[in-house]
Design a protein around this motif. Structure first.
Motif, PDB file in Angstrom:
ATOM      1  N   ALA A  14      47.600  46.332  35.847  1.00 36.14           N
ATOM      2  CA  ALA A  14      47.559  46.624  37.287  1.00 36.14           C
ATOM      3  C   ALA A  14      46.868  45.500  38.047  1.00 36.14           C
ATOM      4  CB  ALA A  14      46.856  47.955  37.533  1.00 36.14           C
ATOM      5  N   ALA A  15      45.752  44.996  37.496  1.00 33.70           N
ATOM      6  CA  ALA A  15      45.031  43.897  38.142  1.00 33.70           C
ATOM      7  C   ALA A  15      45.885  42.632  38.170  1.00 33.70           C
ATOM      8  CB  ALA A  15      43.717  43.635  37.409  1.00 33.70           C
ATOM      9  N   GLN A  16      46.594  42.361  37.087  1.00 29.47           N
ATOM     10  CA  GLN A  16      47.443  41.172  37.038  1.00 29.47           C
ATOM     11  C   GLN A  16      48.578  41.265  38.052  1.00 29.47           C
ATOM     12  OE1 GLN A  16      48.519  41.193  32.887  1.00 29.47           O
ATOM     13  NE2 GLN A  16      46.735  39.963  32.278  1.00 29.47           N
ATOM     14  N   ILE A  17      49.169  42.456  38.150  1.00 27.69           N
ATOM     15  CA  ILE A  17      50.253  42.652  39.116  1.00 27.69           C
ATOM     16  C   ILE A  17      49.738  42.498  40.535  1.00 27.69           C
ATOM     17  CG2 ILE A  17      51.837  44.392  40.066  1.00 27.69           C
ATOM     18  CD1 ILE A  17      52.092  45.424  37.121  1.00 27.69           C
ATOM     19  N   ALA A  18      48.573  43.101  40.822  1.00 24.03           N
ATOM     20  CA  ALA A  18      47.993  42.981  42.155  1.00 24.03           C
ATOM     21  C   ALA A  18      47.733  41.519  42.496  1.00 24.03           C
ATOM     22  CB  ALA A  18      46.704  43.787  42.243  1.00 24.03           C
ATOM     23  N   SER A  74      28.773  38.450  44.287  1.00 18.48           N
ATOM     24  CA  SER A  74      29.948  37.740  43.777  1.00 18.48           C
ATOM     25  C   SER A  74      30.886  37.454  44.943  1.00 18.48           C
ATOM     26  CB  SER A  74      30.685  38.585  42.729  1.00 18.48           C
ATOM     27  OG  SER A  74      29.876  38.809  41.593  1.00 18.48           O
ATOM     28  N   VAL A  75      31.186  36.183  45.165  1.00 20.93           N
ATOM     29  CA  VAL A  75      32.182  35.792  46.167  1.00 20.93           C
ATOM     30  C   VAL A  75      33.510  35.646  45.435  1.00 20.93           C
ATOM     31  CG1 VAL A  75      32.830  34.111  47.926  1.00 20.93           C
ATOM     32  CG2 VAL A  75      30.413  34.621  47.514  1.00 20.93           C
ATOM     33  N   VAL A  76      34.501  36.445  45.826  1.00 20.41           N
ATOM     34  CA  VAL A  76      35.746  36.531  45.071  1.00 20.41           C
ATOM     35  C   VAL A  76      36.941  36.279  45.979  1.00 20.41           C
ATOM     36  CG1 VAL A  76      34.763  38.161  43.411  1.00 20.41           C
ATOM     37  CG2 VAL A  76      35.933  39.036  45.451  1.00 20.41           C
ATOM     38  N   ASP A  77      38.085  36.021  45.327  1.00 19.81           N
ATOM     39  CA  ASP A  77      39.353  35.987  46.048  1.00 19.81           C
ATOM     40  C   ASP A  77      40.013  37.356  45.918  1.00 19.81           C
ATOM     41  OD1 ASP A  77      40.192  36.037  43.405  1.00 19.81           O
ATOM     42  OD2 ASP A  77      41.098  34.040  43.436  1.00 19.81           O
ATOM     43  N   ARG A  78      41.219  37.502  46.415  1.00 18.40           N
ATOM     44  CA  ARG A  78      41.874  38.807  46.393  1.00 18.40           C
ATOM     45  C   ARG A  78      42.185  39.292  44.979  1.00 18.40           C
ATOM     46  NH1 ARG A  78      45.709  37.810  51.780  1.00 18.40           N
ATOM     47  NH2 ARG A  78      43.954  37.929  53.284  1.00 18.40           N
ATOM     48  N   PRO A  79      42.698  38.452  44.089  1.00 19.33           N
ATOM     49  CA  PRO A  79      42.874  38.919  42.705  1.00 19.33           C
ATOM     50  C   PRO A  79      41.563  39.319  42.048  1.00 19.33           C
ATOM     51  CG  PRO A  79      44.226  36.975  43.092  1.00 19.33           C
ATOM     52  CD  PRO A  79      43.345  37.131  44.296  1.00 19.33           C
ATOM     53  N   GLY A  80      40.482  38.599  42.346  1.00 17.98           N
ATOM     54  CA  GLY A  80      39.182  38.955  41.790  1.00 17.98           C
ATOM     55  C   GLY A  80      38.716  40.312  42.269  1.00 17.98           C
ATOM     56  N   TRP A  81      38.981  40.613  43.537  1.00 25.02           N
ATOM     57  CA  TRP A  81      38.633  41.935  44.069  1.00 25.02           C
ATOM     58  C   TRP A  81      39.431  43.023  43.360  1.00 25.02           C
ATOM     59  CZ3 TRP A  81      41.637  45.669  46.404  1.00 25.02           C
ATOM     60  CH2 TRP A  81      40.931  46.741  46.972  1.00 25.02           C
ATOM     61  N   ALA A  82      40.724  42.791  43.163  1.00 24.01           N
ATOM     62  CA  ALA A  82      41.567  43.778  42.484  1.00 24.01           C
ATOM     63  C   ALA A  82      41.081  44.004  41.050  1.00 24.01           C
ATOM     64  CB  ALA A  82      43.026  43.322  42.493  1.00 24.01           C
ATOM     65  N   ALA A 118      51.164  50.931  36.052  1.00 22.73           N
ATOM     66  CA  ALA A 118      50.394  49.757  36.456  1.00 22.73           C
ATOM     67  C   ALA A 118      50.994  49.115  37.705  1.00 22.73           C
ATOM     68  CB  ALA A 118      50.350  48.748  35.311  1.00 22.73           C
ATOM     69  N   ALA A 119      52.326  49.102  37.790  1.00 28.04           N
ATOM     70  CA  ALA A 119      52.984  48.501  38.942  1.00 28.04           C
ATOM     71  C   ALA A 119      52.680  49.281  40.213  1.00 28.04           C
ATOM     72  CB  ALA A 119      54.486  48.426  38.711  1.00 28.04           C
ATOM     73  N   GLN A 120      52.675  50.612  40.100  1.00 25.64           N
ATOM     74  CA  GLN A 120      52.396  51.432  41.277  1.00 25.64           C
ATOM     75  C   GLN A 120      50.970  51.206  41.773  1.00 25.64           C
ATOM     76  OE1 GLN A 120      53.303  55.320  39.799  1.00 25.64           O
ATOM     77  NE2 GLN A 120      55.488  55.178  40.253  1.00 25.64           N
ATOM     78  N   VAL A 121      50.026  51.217  40.856  1.00 25.94           N
ATOM     79  CA  VAL A 121      48.628  51.008  41.239  1.00 25.94           C
ATOM     80  C   VAL A 121      48.420  49.572  41.709  1.00 25.94           C
ATOM     81  CG1 VAL A 121      46.251  51.017  40.420  1.00 25.94           C
ATOM     82  CG2 VAL A 121      47.830  52.806  39.688  1.00 25.94           C
ATOM     83  N   GLY A 122      49.031  48.617  41.020  1.00 25.40           N
ATOM     84  CA  GLY A 122      48.887  47.219  41.399  1.00 25.40           C
ATOM     85  C   GLY A 122      49.391  46.957  42.808  1.00 25.40           C
ATOM     86  N   ALA A 123      50.478  47.629  43.197  1.00 25.63           N
ATOM     87  CA  ALA A 123      51.017  47.435  44.543  1.00 25.63           C
ATOM     88  C   ALA A 123      50.044  47.934  45.599  1.00 25.63           C
ATOM     89  CB  ALA A 123      52.358  48.154  44.666  1.00 25.63           C
ATOM     90  N   VAL A 124      49.388  49.079  45.337  1.00 26.31           N
ATOM     91  CA  VAL A 124      48.406  49.611  46.284  1.00 26.31           C
ATOM     92  C   VAL A 124      47.209  48.667  46.387  1.00 26.31           C
ATOM     93  CG1 VAL A 124      46.836  51.520  46.767  1.00 26.31           C
ATOM     94  CG2 VAL A 124      49.144  51.992  45.932  1.00 26.31           C
TER      95      VAL A 124
END
Length: 365
Positions: A14-18, A74-82, A118-124
């Motif tokens: 899910a994190a990878q997809i996000a 922690s200063v993160v990017d969007r994938p890091g936040w996901a 994982a795809a459903q959660v990753g999209a959210v």
């Protein structure tokens, strides 16, 4: 990442997809990005004494936080936040995963259903990742470390540009909100377990009811449970969550929502209460930020997405919670309000958020 052989959702996937789906956000020069990261870290440190002063709160003796350090930053990017959020969700769904039958575990282990959930959660998560400026995470760091303050650098940069605000002021203003959250959990060390227990029980009950009421495969419902957890963690009330709830479950959900309203409203009050001596342009920032929250300049699709994700409910939490805090402080003062952090019994109910005088009467007599 988990001790169970099967997860409710493949959180890593899910994190990878996000991370792949999410727009990476605005770009800047190397110097600008380095300055942004350093500025956010500086603002997080500057916010600590101001938050302690304006709230009148202190970390509990048993907390790992101190008056100098309330959180890991922690200063993160969007994938890091996901990724950070899937780690929280993994922890919170472990009891649910452990309670699955052998048949349900085998369904979840199948590659296609696992990827679907994982795809459903990753999209959210991908959609939410562009909307979060900061987040305090009291769970992922573990029992022997401070909670983690996540500052989403591309979102802060995008907000600064769109709002046309003074950057140093805005970064401090954001960090005042998030460090207030860190202080809330430091002052009430029982709060993470309380929220986790309530949310976990709700998810377990939702999953059990879903099994009872439908003949569908458990693996086909895992994504919905995962999406429900995304909303529970972020205090939103998506329509698919509401459809799962019995009256008893709705009461638990309302209790969790009341606590989230308290946390967010209190942080909003604190970030503004520091005043222009600390954040010179605080009134301008608040005015422009409220216009942004209200969707000024957003298209129809964005409005639809906000409703689907439950973001409208989230915005109501900020405002209802802030109104509760201000009303209680007007009635019994700041110290009287801070009794709210004493125990689960002193937390406001959903009805008390709407009627602060009822909380004052119950807690203070």
């Amino acid at each position: 990442m988990t001790n169970t052989s099967v997860q409710v959702v493949d959180w890593r996937a899910a994190a990878q997809i996000a991370g792949r789906v999410a727009n990476p956000g605005p770009v800047g020069t190397r110097d600008e990005l380095e300055s942004l990261v350093a500025g956010l870290r500086e603002a997080a440190a500057r916010a600590v004494p101001e938050v302690l002063d304006v709230t009148g709160m202190r970390p509990a003796p048993e907390s790992l936080a101190t008056s100098d350090t309330l959180s890991q930053v922690s200063v993160v990017d969007r994938p890091g936040w996901a990724l950070a959020n899937t780690q929280v969700m993994d922890l919170m769904t472990r009891p649910l995963a452990e309670g699955l039958s052998a048949s349900e575990r085998s369904q979840l282990a199948a590659p296609l259903p696992s990827l679907l959930g994982a795809a459903q959660v990753g999209a959210v998560l991908a959609a939410l990742s562009s909307r979060v400026l900061g987040q305090f995470d009291p769970y992922a760091a573990g029992p022997d470390a401070l909670g983690r303050l996540l500052l989403v650098a591309p979102n802060v940069l995008a907000a600064e540009r769109s709002l046309r605000v003074r950057r140093r002021d805005f970064r401090l203003w954001v960090c005042l909100h998030e460090q207030t959250h860190a202080l809330q959990f430091a002052a009430a060390p029982w709060l993470p377990a309380h929220l986790s227990e309530r949310t976990g029980r709700l998810l377990t009950d939702m999953a059990a009811r879903s099994r009872d009421l439908t003949a569908g495969r458990w693996s086909e419902r895992a994504g919905a449970v995962g999406r429900g957890l995304v909303n529970a963690v972020h205090g939103t009330d998506g329509p698919f969550v509401a459809g799962f709830l019995t009256p008893d479950q709705r009461r638990v959900f309302d209790d969790v929502t009341a606590v989230m309203s308290l946390l967010e409203g209190h942080a909003d009050v604190a970030m503004d209460a520091v005043g222009p001596k600390v954040v010179p342009t605080v009134r301008q920032i608040r005015r422009r930020f409220e216009q942004r929250r209200d969707g000024a300049g957003r298209g129809a699709f964005d409005g639809l997405l906000r409703r689907f994700l439950g973001m409208e409910s989230k915005l109501a939490q900020y405002r209802d919670g802030a109104a509760f805090v201000r009303a209680v402080e007007k009635s019994v003062g700041r110290d009287g309000f801070n009794a709210v952090w004493t125990s689960p019994d002193t937390l406001p109910t959903a009805s008390e958020i709407a009627e602060p005088a009822a909380w004052v009467a119950r807690v203070h007599g």
